[in-house]
Write a protein that holds these residues in place. Structure first.
Motif, PDB file in Angstrom:
ATOM      1  N   SER A 289       0.838  -1.201   0.000  1.00 49.34           N
ATOM      2  CA  SER A 289       0.000   0.000   0.000  1.00 49.34           C
ATOM      3  C   SER A 289       0.869   1.246   0.000  1.00 49.34           C
ATOM      4  O   SER A 289       2.101   1.164  -0.046  1.00 49.34           O
ATOM      5  CB  SER A 289      -0.925  -0.020   1.232  1.00 49.34           C
ATOM      6  N   GLU A 322      -8.022  -8.320   6.322  1.00 49.56           N
ATOM      7  CA  GLU A 322      -8.042  -8.028   4.890  1.00 49.56           C
ATOM      8  C   GLU A 322      -8.890  -9.048   4.144  1.00 49.56           C
ATOM      9  O   GLU A 322      -9.157 -10.143   4.643  1.00 49.56           O
ATOM     10  CB  GLU A 322      -6.624  -8.036   4.313  1.00 49.56           C
ATOM     11  N   VAL A 325     -10.137  -7.370  -1.618  1.00 47.43           N
ATOM     12  CA  VAL A 325     -10.215  -6.007  -2.164  1.00 47.43           C
ATOM     13  C   VAL A 325      -9.675  -4.948  -1.214  1.00 47.43           C
ATOM     14  O   VAL A 325      -9.032  -3.988  -1.636  1.00 47.43           O
ATOM     15  CB  VAL A 325     -11.684  -5.665  -2.524  1.00 47.43           C
ATOM     16  N   PHE A 326      -9.897  -5.103   0.095  1.00 49.91           N
ATOM     17  CA  PHE A 326      -9.560  -4.057   1.055  1.00 49.91           C
ATOM     18  C   PHE A 326      -8.685  -4.573   2.196  1.00 49.91           C
ATOM     19  O   PHE A 326      -8.710  -5.754   2.546  1.00 49.91           O
ATOM     20  CB  PHE A 326     -10.842  -3.468   1.670  1.00 49.91           C
ATOM     21  N   GLY A 379      -9.181   5.133  -1.668  1.00 48.19           N
ATOM     22  CA  GLY A 379     -10.257   4.240  -2.086  1.00 48.19           C
ATOM     23  C   GLY A 379     -11.025   3.599  -0.957  1.00 48.19           C
ATOM     24  O   GLY A 379     -11.783   2.646  -1.192  1.00 48.19           O
ATOM     25  N   GLY A 380     -10.881   4.100   0.270  1.00 51.29           N
ATOM     26  CA  GLY A 380     -11.558   3.492   1.411  1.00 51.29           C
ATOM     27  C   GLY A 380     -12.585   4.398   2.049  1.00 51.29           C
ATOM     28  O   GLY A 380     -12.991   5.410   1.482  1.00 51.29           O
ATOM     29  N   SER A 397     -10.953   1.576   6.102  1.00 49.63           N
ATOM     30  CA  SER A 397     -10.493   0.629   5.086  1.00 49.63           C
ATOM     31  C   SER A 397      -9.622   1.342   4.067  1.00 49.63           C
ATOM     32  O   SER A 397      -9.740   2.548   3.864  1.00 49.63           O
ATOM     33  CB  SER A 397     -11.691  -0.026   4.382  1.00 49.63           C
ATOM     34  N   LYS A 399      -8.248   0.537   0.041  1.00 46.73           N
ATOM     35  CA  LYS A 399      -8.374  -0.382  -1.102  1.00 46.73           C
ATOM     36  C   LYS A 399      -7.015  -0.897  -1.530  1.00 46.73           C
ATOM     37  O   LYS A 399      -6.048  -0.138  -1.611  1.00 46.73           O
ATOM     38  CB  LYS A 399      -9.066   0.317  -2.280  1.00 46.73           C
ATOM     39  N   LYS A 400      -6.954  -2.199  -1.814  1.00 49.14           N
ATOM     40  CA  LYS A 400      -5.707  -2.787  -2.304  1.00 49.14           C
ATOM     41  C   LYS A 400      -5.431  -2.322  -3.730  1.00 49.14           C
ATOM     42  O   LYS A 400      -6.345  -2.002  -4.474  1.00 49.14           O
ATOM     43  CB  LYS A 400      -5.799  -4.317  -2.267  1.00 49.14           C
ATOM     44  N   ASP A 402      -4.607  -2.662  -7.584  1.00 48.48           N
ATOM     45  CA  ASP A 402      -4.930  -3.655  -8.608  1.00 48.48           C
ATOM     46  C   ASP A 402      -3.662  -4.296  -9.150  1.00 48.48           C
ATOM     47  O   ASP A 402      -2.637  -3.662  -9.250  1.00 48.48           O
ATOM     48  CB  ASP A 402      -5.724  -2.991  -9.747  1.00 48.48           C
TER      49      ASP A 402
END
Length: 402
Positions: A289, A322, A325-326, A379-380, A397, A399-400, A402
């Motif tokens: 991240s 986790e 996705v998150f 993105g969380g 959260s 977001k992981k 892509d």
């Protein structure tokens, strides 16, 4: 072909057409799907979304043609827009006195059959047509004509959505420029204000030292007030700068790191005292991240858990989970909590819970707003739950990648 008359509202019609910002744009699947459906409904090979400009008709979408535009004075669609209330249907151009003086040729094919459904905007201007053509005479059923009308309605809806999207993109670009100006302003102001504040603190200490025993207790109180106010203002300025620079943090490239190692760095930065206990996640997960942005989020939240804590022994627990996705994080403390009527606004800029921290100072309402901004840019999302005088929990959260 006889040239079509010019509509009485031509200037306004052209303004309406240009305001859509659609002329000479690239082909788009949404429009191509409509012309493909039109050829299917009418069982022909030729269909166009034709927009009638000042001296040309330009095709936003085309089936069966390569040509992007043709002169307006040789255009069936320029006739169709003269009567916006109904479609122009020509069964056989060779038998229609408006069009039989010379053959209508498109890419070597003579156009015999034509139907043009005027595309009407919300103000009643005919901008062009959805038209279907064939190289032989045709007759359409009422259902086929009705279906084409429905498709023409969808075209104007797409045009309006496209116009709104273009407007929003311009607004977004303008906001981006303004935010950049604000960040630069905050940086300059922070630098210009921090130096005088540092001078005030230094001058206060020197003056106290020079006056020595001449100062009574009340005078020392005033000196203390000047110094503490200067530190408070410096902290406020730093928080403002941090808020406006937070967006740049989210631009950093993601990297792999161990969460507990990151948390230990934050504990070291905060210079934790012996009256503090922090429980790291039992597992030490490896995250992929934005390390700098996540570090700032934890730094602010852990710092708040320490500042707004009225217990003799401060206890903070951090959990991490986790999925595909998150990443999910939870920070719980045993502090003074947040009043229920403040929970819905605690993340708003310059909004505070109207409580003083462990040192008796009041917050400025910037830190949690910065946290929310960072989390959402990653993105969380973030939420808070609290029980006054007992505990506060922040769940957020990320977001992981892509």
């Amino acid at each position: 072909m006889l040239s079509a008359a010019i509509p009485i509202n031509e200037n306004f019609r052209l303004d309406a057409l240009k305001s859509l910002d659609i002329l000479d744009t690239q082909s788009e699947k949404e429009f191509d799907d409509i012309t493909a459906l039109a050829t299917y409904i009418c069982d022909t090979d030729l269909a166009l979304i034709s927009l009638v400009d000042k001296d040309r008709q330009w095709f936003k979408s085309k089936q069966g043609l390569v040509t992007c535009e043709t002169p307006r004075n040789n255009s069936l669609c320029s006739h169709a827009i003269l009567n916006p209330d109904k479609p122009l249907i020509v069964r056989d151009t060779r038998e229609d006195k408006r069009f039989n003086q010379s053959p209508i040729i498109l890419e070597g094919r003579q156009i015999i059959f034509y139907i043009g459904i005027p595309i009407i905007d919300k103000d009643g201007f005919a901008l062009g047509t959805l038209c279907v053509m064939d190289t032989k005479p045709r007759d359409l059923t009422e259902k086929q004509v009705s279906s084409l009308k429905s498709l023409a309605n969808q075209i104007i809806i797409l045009f309006e959505l496209n116009k709104k999207n273009n407007y929003l993109e311009k607004i977004q670009l303008e906001l981006k420029k303004r935010n950049q100006s604000l960040r630069e302003f905050a940086r300059v102001i922070s630098h210009d204000l921090k130096m005088p504040l540092a001078n005030i603190v230094t001058s206060t200490d020197l003056l106290k030292l020079k006056l020595g025993d001449l100062l009574d207790e009340e005078s020392l109180e005033y000196f203390g007030y000047i110094k503490s106010s200067s530190f408070s203002m410096s902290s406020y300025i730093s928080d403002v700068l941090e808020h406006y620079e937070s967006e740049s943090l989210t631009q950093h490239t993601p990297e792999a790191f161990k969460l507990n190692d990151l948390l230990q760095e934050i504990v070291d930065l905060l210079s934790i005292k012996p009256d503090f206990t922090i429980h790291f996640p039992k597992e030490n997960p490896v995250l992929e991240s934005n390390k700098l942005a996540l570090k700032q989020i934890f730094f602010n939240l852990i710092g708040n858990s320490i500042k707004y804590n009225d217990k003799e022994q401060i206890v903070i627990s951090i959990e991490a989970e986790e999925d595909d996705v998150f990443y999910y994080f939870r920070i719980t403390d045993n502090g003074m909590g947040i009043p229920n009527d403040k929970l819905d606004t605690i993340f708003e800029l310059f909004t505070t819970a109207d409580t003083t921290d462990r040192s008796g100072n009041k917050g400025n309402g910037i830190g949690l707003s910065t946290v929310k901004k960072l989390v959402e840019n990653l993105g969380g999302s973030i939420k808070v739950s609290s029980e006054e005088k007992t505990s506060t929990t922040f769940d957020f959260s990320i977001k992981k990648q892509d």
